[in-house]
Design a protein around this motif. Structure first.
Motif, PDB file in Angstrom:
ATOM      1  N   ILE A  59       2.913  -6.624  29.139  1.00 29.26           N
ATOM      2  CA  ILE A  59       2.450  -5.427  28.446  1.00 29.26           C
ATOM      3  C   ILE A  59       1.235  -5.691  27.552  1.00 29.26           C
ATOM      4  N   GLY A  60       0.771  -6.925  27.494  1.00 28.45           N
ATOM      5  CA  GLY A  60      -0.380  -7.235  26.666  1.00 28.45           C
ATOM      6  C   GLY A  60      -1.049  -8.523  27.098  1.00 28.45           C
ATOM      7  N   PHE A  61      -2.261  -8.747  26.576  1.00 30.87           N
ATOM      8  CA  PHE A  61      -3.063  -9.882  27.005  1.00 30.87           C
ATOM      9  C   PHE A  61      -4.159 -10.136  25.980  1.00 30.87           C
ATOM     10  N   SER A  62      -4.546 -11.385  25.855  1.00 33.45           N
ATOM     11  CA  SER A  62      -5.760 -11.782  25.140  1.00 33.45           C
ATOM     12  C   SER A  62      -6.222 -13.102  25.725  1.00 33.45           C
ATOM     13  N   ARG A  63      -7.486 -13.438  25.489  1.00 29.30           N
ATOM     14  CA  ARG A  63      -7.959 -14.741  25.939  1.00 29.30           C
ATOM     15  C   ARG A  63      -8.906 -15.324  24.911  1.00 29.30           C
ATOM     16  N   ILE A  64      -9.062 -16.656  24.998  1.00 22.94           N
ATOM     17  CA  ILE A  64      -9.853 -17.408  24.029  1.00 22.94           C
ATOM     18  C   ILE A  64     -10.843 -18.292  24.781  1.00 22.94           C
ATOM     19  N   VAL A  65     -12.104 -18.203  24.387  1.00 24.23           N
ATOM     20  CA  VAL A  65     -13.144 -19.110  24.882  1.00 24.23           C
ATOM     21  C   VAL A  65     -13.489 -20.019  23.708  1.00 24.23           C
ATOM     22  N   THR A  66     -13.389 -21.345  23.904  1.00 27.06           N
ATOM     23  CA  THR A  66     -13.509 -22.236  22.746  1.00 27.06           C
ATOM     24  C   THR A  66     -13.920 -23.656  23.115  1.00 27.06           C
ATOM     25  N   PHE A  78      -5.718  -6.536  24.655  1.00 32.35           N
ATOM     26  CA  PHE A  78      -5.214  -5.181  24.890  1.00 32.35           C
ATOM     27  C   PHE A  78      -3.694  -5.168  24.948  1.00 32.35           C
ATOM     28  N   ILE A  79      -3.160  -4.002  24.650  1.00 37.40           N
ATOM     29  CA  ILE A  79      -1.736  -3.705  24.746  1.00 37.40           C
ATOM     30  C   ILE A  79      -1.606  -2.473  25.636  1.00 37.40           C
ATOM     31  N   ASP A  80      -0.641  -2.479  26.531  1.00 37.27           N
ATOM     32  CA  ASP A  80      -0.348  -1.312  27.354  1.00 37.27           C
ATOM     33  C   ASP A  80      -0.188  -0.095  26.437  1.00 37.27           C
ATOM     34  N   GLU A  81      -0.761   1.029  26.845  1.00 37.95           N
ATOM     35  CA  GLU A  81      -0.752   2.241  26.017  1.00 37.95           C
ATOM     36  C   GLU A  81       0.648   2.631  25.543  1.00 37.95           C
ATOM     37  N   ARG A  82       1.655   2.391  26.346  1.00 33.45           N
ATOM     38  CA  ARG A  82       3.023   2.776  25.986  1.00 33.45           C
ATOM     39  C   ARG A  82       3.554   2.001  24.786  1.00 33.45           C
ATOM     40  N   TYR A  83       2.906   0.874  24.445  1.00 29.63           N
ATOM     41  CA  TYR A  83       3.412   0.003  23.385  1.00 29.63           C
ATOM     42  C   TYR A  83       2.464  -0.104  22.191  1.00 29.63           C
ATOM     43  N   ARG A  84       1.447   0.737  22.164  1.00 34.56           N
ATOM     44  CA  ARG A  84       0.525   0.724  21.026  1.00 34.56           C
ATOM     45  C   ARG A  84       1.178   1.390  19.820  1.00 34.56           C
ATOM     46  N   LEU A  88       2.909  -4.516  17.929  1.00 31.65           N
ATOM     47  CA  LEU A  88       2.753  -5.579  18.928  1.00 31.65           C
ATOM     48  C   LEU A  88       1.313  -6.067  19.017  1.00 31.65           C
ATOM     49  N   GLY A  89       0.342  -5.173  18.822  1.00 37.06           N
ATOM     50  CA  GLY A  89      -1.061  -5.592  18.831  1.00 37.06           C
ATOM     51  C   GLY A  89      -1.355  -6.567  17.704  1.00 37.06           C
ATOM     52  N   LYS A  90      -0.846  -6.270  16.533  1.00 35.27           N
ATOM     53  CA  LYS A  90      -1.026  -7.171  15.383  1.00 35.27           C
ATOM     54  C   LYS A  90      -0.388  -8.523  15.674  1.00 35.27           C
ATOM     55  N   TRP A  91       0.808  -8.510  16.246  1.00 35.84           N
ATOM     56  CA  TRP A  91       1.501  -9.754  16.591  1.00 35.84           C
ATOM     57  C   TRP A  91       0.712 -10.541  17.636  1.00 35.84           C
ATOM     58  N   LEU A  92       0.174  -9.852  18.646  1.00 36.62           N
ATOM     59  CA  LEU A  92      -0.615 -10.523  19.678  1.00 36.62           C
ATOM     60  C   LEU A  92      -1.872 -11.151  19.072  1.00 36.62           C
ATOM     61  N   GLY A 117      -9.713  -2.180  12.000  1.00 42.70           N
ATOM     62  CA  GLY A 117      -8.553  -2.255  11.112  1.00 42.70           C
ATOM     63  C   GLY A 117      -7.504  -3.235  11.589  1.00 42.70           C
ATOM     64  N   LEU A 118      -7.265  -3.257  12.887  1.00 41.40           N
ATOM     65  CA  LEU A 118      -6.294  -4.193  13.454  1.00 41.40           C
ATOM     66  C   LEU A 118      -6.717  -5.632  13.179  1.00 41.40           C
ATOM     67  N   TYR A 119      -7.978  -5.946  13.451  1.00 40.25           N
ATOM     68  CA  TYR A 119      -8.447  -7.320  13.312  1.00 40.25           C
ATOM     69  C   TYR A 119      -8.603  -7.731  11.850  1.00 40.25           C
ATOM     70  N   GLU A 120      -8.925  -6.788  10.978  1.00 43.98           N
ATOM     71  CA  GLU A 120      -9.022  -7.102   9.551  1.00 43.98           C
ATOM     72  C   GLU A 120      -7.666  -7.550   8.997  1.00 43.98           C
ATOM     73  N   GLN A 121      -6.575  -7.054   9.564  1.00 44.21           N
ATOM     74  CA  GLN A 121      -5.236  -7.476   9.133  1.00 44.21           C
ATOM     75  C   GLN A 121      -4.987  -8.956   9.428  1.00 44.21           C
ATOM     76  N   SER A 122      -5.769  -9.518  10.354  1.00 41.70           N
ATOM     77  CA  SER A 122      -5.636 -10.940  10.694  1.00 41.70           C
ATOM     78  C   SER A 122      -6.752 -11.778  10.080  1.00 41.70           C
ATOM     79  N   GLY A 123      -7.493 -11.203   9.125  1.00 42.24           N
ATOM     80  CA  GLY A 123      -8.483 -11.964   8.393  1.00 42.24           C
ATOM     81  C   GLY A 123      -9.916 -11.853   8.886  1.00 42.24           C
ATOM     82  N   PHE A 124     -10.171 -11.057   9.920  1.00 45.75           N
ATOM     83  CA  PHE A 124     -11.541 -10.883  10.404  1.00 45.75           C
ATOM     84  C   PHE A 124     -12.295  -9.938   9.478  1.00 45.75           C
TER      85      PHE A 124
END
Length: 135
Positions: A59-66, A78-84, A88-92, A117-124
């Motif tokens: 239901i969700g995905f992210s990737r890192i280039v590093t 992204f998070i599947d629309e049904r779970y936004r 869960l997005g913040k957790w991901l 707003g979502l990313y600012e919660q994680s310090g961005f």
């Protein structure tokens, strides 16, 4: 990496990814609408990626280039629309930035048009990012 929270699982296990779900979901986003399937698969193969599952359903995905030391680019979150709007997005995002390969990287970056707003919660922060596009 495997993190469980009730019925949910976040993992970087390559054997778990539902590539069809990821490709079809990315092709509906504003940033990857025109990406061909082969390009999406290559980008995943050349990145660290995180999958979010509810039971056996991705239901969700992210990737890192590093380089795992000085720079990490968080992409394709992204998070599947049904779970936004469920947290869960913040957790991901938090699980992605805390991934063992990058949690101590000096600079973590991402770019968004609509989820500041979502990313600012994680310090961005809302710093300006310069970009160059190759054709």
């Amino acid at each position: 990496m495997e993190i469980r929270q009730g019925a949910y699982l976040i993992t970087d296990n390559k054997d778990r990814i539902d590539i069809d779900f990821v490709v079809s979901s990315l092709q509906t986003t504003y940033w990857a609408t025109n990406r061909q399937r082969e390009i999406i698969i290559d980008s995943i193969d050349n990145s660290i990626f995180i999958s979010l599952f509810k039971g056996t359903e991705q239901i969700g995905f992210s990737r890192i280039v590093t380089d795992k030391v000085t720079f990490a680019w968080i992409a394709d979150v992204f998070i599947d629309e049904r779970y936004r709007e469920t947290g869960l997005g913040k957790w991901l995002v938090q699980s992605t930035t805390d991934h063992p390969s990058i949690k101590n990287v000096l600079l973590q970056l991402l770019k968004t048009r609509d989820a500041h707003g979502l990313y600012e919660q994680s310090g961005f922060t809302r710093d300006e990012c310069l970009t160059k596009r190759n054709k």
